[in-house]
Design an enzyme around this catalytic site. Structure first.
Site, mmCIF file in Angstrom:
data_model
loop_
_atom_site.group_PDB
_atom_site.id
_atom_site.type_symbol
_atom_site.label_atom_id
_atom_site.label_comp_id
_atom_site.label_asym_id
_atom_site.label_seq_id
_atom_site.Cartn_x
_atom_site.Cartn_y
_atom_site.Cartn_z
ATOM 1 N N GLY A 89 0.913 -1.192 -0.047
ATOM 2 C CA GLY A 89 -0.070 -0.192 -0.243
ATOM 3 C C GLY A 89 0.646 1.324 0.250
ATOM 4 O O GLY A 89 2.550 1.246 0.299
ATOM 5 N N GLY A 125 7.695 7.041 6.694
ATOM 6 C CA GLY A 125 6.382 7.960 5.802
ATOM 7 C C GLY A 125 7.236 9.613 4.436
ATOM 8 O O GLY A 125 6.272 9.459 4.059
ATOM 9 N N ASP A 251 4.472 -4.762 -7.607
ATOM 10 C CA ASP A 251 3.776 -3.484 -7.500
ATOM 11 C C ASP A 251 3.585 -2.012 -8.265
ATOM 12 O O ASP A 251 3.771 -1.640 -8.261
ATOM 13 C CB ASP A 251 3.538 -3.687 -5.622
ATOM 14 C CG ASP A 251 5.413 -3.663 -5.703
ATOM 15 O OD1 ASP A 251 5.562 -4.473 -5.762
ATOM 16 O OD2 ASP A 251 5.575 -2.638 -4.607
HETATM 17 P P1 AMP Z 1 8.986 1.033 -3.337
HETATM 18 O O1 AMP Z 1 9.588 0.358 -3.450
HETATM 19 O O2 AMP Z 1 9.444 2.361 -3.204
HETATM 20 O O3 AMP Z 1 8.226 0.789 -4.395
HETATM 21 O O4 AMP Z 1 8.270 0.944 -2.471
HETATM 22 C C1 AMP Z 1 8.151 -0.541 -1.537
HETATM 23 C C2 AMP Z 1 6.972 -0.001 -0.512
HETATM 24 O O5 AMP Z 1 8.061 0.340 0.612
HETATM 25 C C3 AMP Z 1 5.825 0.639 -0.795
HETATM 26 O O6 AMP Z 1 4.560 0.261 -0.024
HETATM 27 C C4 AMP Z 1 6.192 1.816 -0.471
HETATM 28 O O7 AMP Z 1 4.849 2.730 0.210
HETATM 29 C C5 AMP Z 1 7.057 1.627 1.613
HETATM 30 N N1 AMP Z 1 7.192 2.082 2.153
HETATM 31 C C6 AMP Z 1 9.026 2.719 0.883
HETATM 32 N N2 AMP Z 1 9.598 3.731 2.066
HETATM 33 C C7 AMP Z 1 8.947 4.128 2.644
HETATM 34 C C8 AMP Z 1 9.149 5.062 3.810
HETATM 35 N N3 AMP Z 1 10.209 5.999 3.938
HETATM 36 N N4 AMP Z 1 7.906 5.038 4.861
HETATM 37 C C9 AMP Z 1 6.671 4.100 4.615
HETATM 38 N N5 AMP Z 1 6.872 3.330 3.675
HETATM 39 C C10 AMP Z 1 7.685 3.452 2.833
HETATM 40 MG MG MG Z 2 6.328 0.323 -4.943
#
Ligand code: AMP
Ligand code: MG
Length: 486
Positions: A89, A125, A251
């Protein structure tokens, strides 16, 4: 309803079943400041650049104030990360609303790095400045290369420190996408097994991205086929330009066929099919040459979610999905071959082209030739440049190619013009991107970044000021590594 900023929202996603998202506001930040703003994109969206760069506009881009008509929400999704299924998510992103443009198109406006959501798991976040600037540079470079992609409207710094391995400046990126529907969105909804939800999501995606599927006898099968074709075309375009996404989890694969989530992505310098840049991709799952196979794997996961909609008889549904999925490699190969013909100036097809292309790539690999520049050297007939072109292997290949070019009814000048339109004079080279990011993040000097953005804007211009940006990096002892943008 239009307003001062030009926002004209119609928030359809928020009208889907409640389980698909969580309504919430971004977390306010202490002192937002705009460091990058994309005026041409704002114009395309029907937004007022001046108003958006005012104090109130920047407050909106930082998540301190909601845009009029917006309805902020975090989307729920799941995904296979490096092959393992997880609930995910938007953990650090919030969809502010769906903007209707003056041309009647619909785009998601999303803030990335704007605080915790119910899907943040252990994360804070937040996003840091370097990776958000990097996403801005590379996504805009991809758009200029005519490759489907999410876009970047703005980067604002938050005035807050974010803690990773060290303390770093925080930032928020405004991301623009045809939608943020992912294969992972379908995995999430299908996994819930709540009567009716999957059909609602599929109907929504069809209406939003592939309305012509509606007319087909089996619209869900037609929809699956449309996504396959969009992804096959996208993957071919990545491969043709030497782009490595780096984290092709389900995702991070869109239903619209746009490139999304610029984390550890990078463009290849020396040609090697096994190239991996991401520090977390230890087994090379997402290496350059694996990308089409991974896309097909992701589409198979997508197919699994759609089975209940394809046919009541699940055995039959599976057969239908499998047959459709075969189209991926056919489509991909066609796009790749057509694209390579364009790059090599082969203006009509010949059966031997596949061999000619394969042999060139093999030679480039053997000689560690620079991927982008080899095609530029062919375009401009620059064969004095380096060892590679003096090798017997290349000379033999070159005479085959030149002989093949004689089949073109067009003049060499026309062929060359065609090649110039398919071989970018500039790509966002890693060392150039790093250099621009260093100046911006460490010194607050945005001049190198602005200069880089301006040369990347016209990748087929072949203008003199681009030449220095086309130079490959000096060989280094340690290979270039990228990190996930967290
Ligand atoms: P990504 O690698 O950017 O595709 O992220 C994978 C998952 O990790 C997604 O659900 C992101 O929303 C979550 N995510 C990445 N970085 C953070 C963060 N700093 N805080 C919270 N969730 C994160
Ligand atoms: Mg992502």
């Amino acid at each position: 309803m239009q307003n001062d900023f030009g926002f004209h929202f119609d928030n359809t996603y928020a009208r889907l079943p409640e389980s698909f998202f969580s309504l919430l506001d971004p977390t306010p930040v202490p002192s937002p400041r705009a460091v990058l703003f994309n005026e041409p994109l704002a114009k395309l969206l029907g937004l007022d650049s001046e108003a958006l760069q005012s104090e109130r506009g920047i407050a909106i881009l930082a998540g301190n104030e909601n845009p009029p008509g917006g309805l902020p929400l975090a989307q729920a999704y799941a995904g296979h990360q490096f092959g393992y299924f997880t609930m995910l998510g938007d953990g650090r992103a919030i969809l502010m609303g769906e903007q209707l443009t003056p041309q009647g198109e619909r785009y998601d406006l999303q803030l990335k790095g704007c605080g915790r959501t119910p899907y943040s798991r252990g994360g804070d976040g937040k996003a840091t400045l370097g990776p958000m600037l990097r996403e801005y540079i590379i996504s805009e470079a991809m758009a200029a290369l005519r490759i489907p992609t999410t876009r970047s409207l703005a980067v604002v710094t938050t005035g807050e420190r974010v803690y990773r391995e060290t303390s770093l400046p925080g930032a928020v990126l405004t991301r623009v996408a045809q939608s943020h529907l992912r294969v992972g969105t379908f995995q999430y909804v299908a996994g819930r097994r709540v009567e009716g939800e999957l059909r609602i999501l599929a109907d929504y995606a069809i209406r939003r991205h592939y309305p012509s599927a509606e007319q087909k006898p089996n619209k869900y099968l037609a929809f699956f086929g449309d996504v396959i074709r969009a992804q096959a075309s996208l993957l071919a375009q990545w491969m043709l330009v030497g782009f490595i996404h780096g984290v092709m989890n389900t995702d991070n694969m869109t239903i619209s066929g746009e490139t999304i989530d610029y984390g550890p992505c990078a463009f290849m310098d020396a040609f090697d099919p096994a190239t991996v840049f991401s520090s977390i991709d230890q087994h090379g799952r997402y290496a350059y040459s694996n990308q089409p196979k991974i896309a097909a794997w992701n589409l198979a996961r997508f197919a699994e979610t759609l089975l209940p909609l394809l046919d009541e008889d699940q055995e039959k549904a599976r057969d239908m999905a499998e047959a459709e999925l075969k189209d991926f490699s056919t489509q991909y190969n066609q796009h790749f071959l057509a694209g390579m013909r364009n790059k090599l100036g082969l203006l009509q097809a010949d059966d031997d082209d596949t061999t000619l292309i394969r042999d060139l790539l093999q030679l480039m690999h053997d000689h560690q030739a620079d991927y982008a520049n080899t095609f530029l050297d062919l375009t401009f007939q620059r064969f004095e440049q380096n060892e590679f072109y003096r090798s017997d292997g290349f000379k033999a290949w070159r005479s085959r190619w030149e002989k093949r070019l004689e089949q073109n009814p067009q003049s060499w000048e026309q062929t060359q013009e065609h090649m110039k339109q398919h071989n970018p004079s500039v790509i966002p080279r890693n060392h150039r991107v790093e250099e621009a990011l260093r100046a911006a993040v460490q010194k607050g000097d945005y001049e190198p970044l602005q200069k880089l953005l301006s040369v990347l804007e016209k990748p087929f211009a072949h203008s003199p000021e681009q030449e220095e940006f086309a130079t490959p990096p000096e060989p280094t002892a340690t290979p270039y590594r990228t990190f996930c943008g967290t």
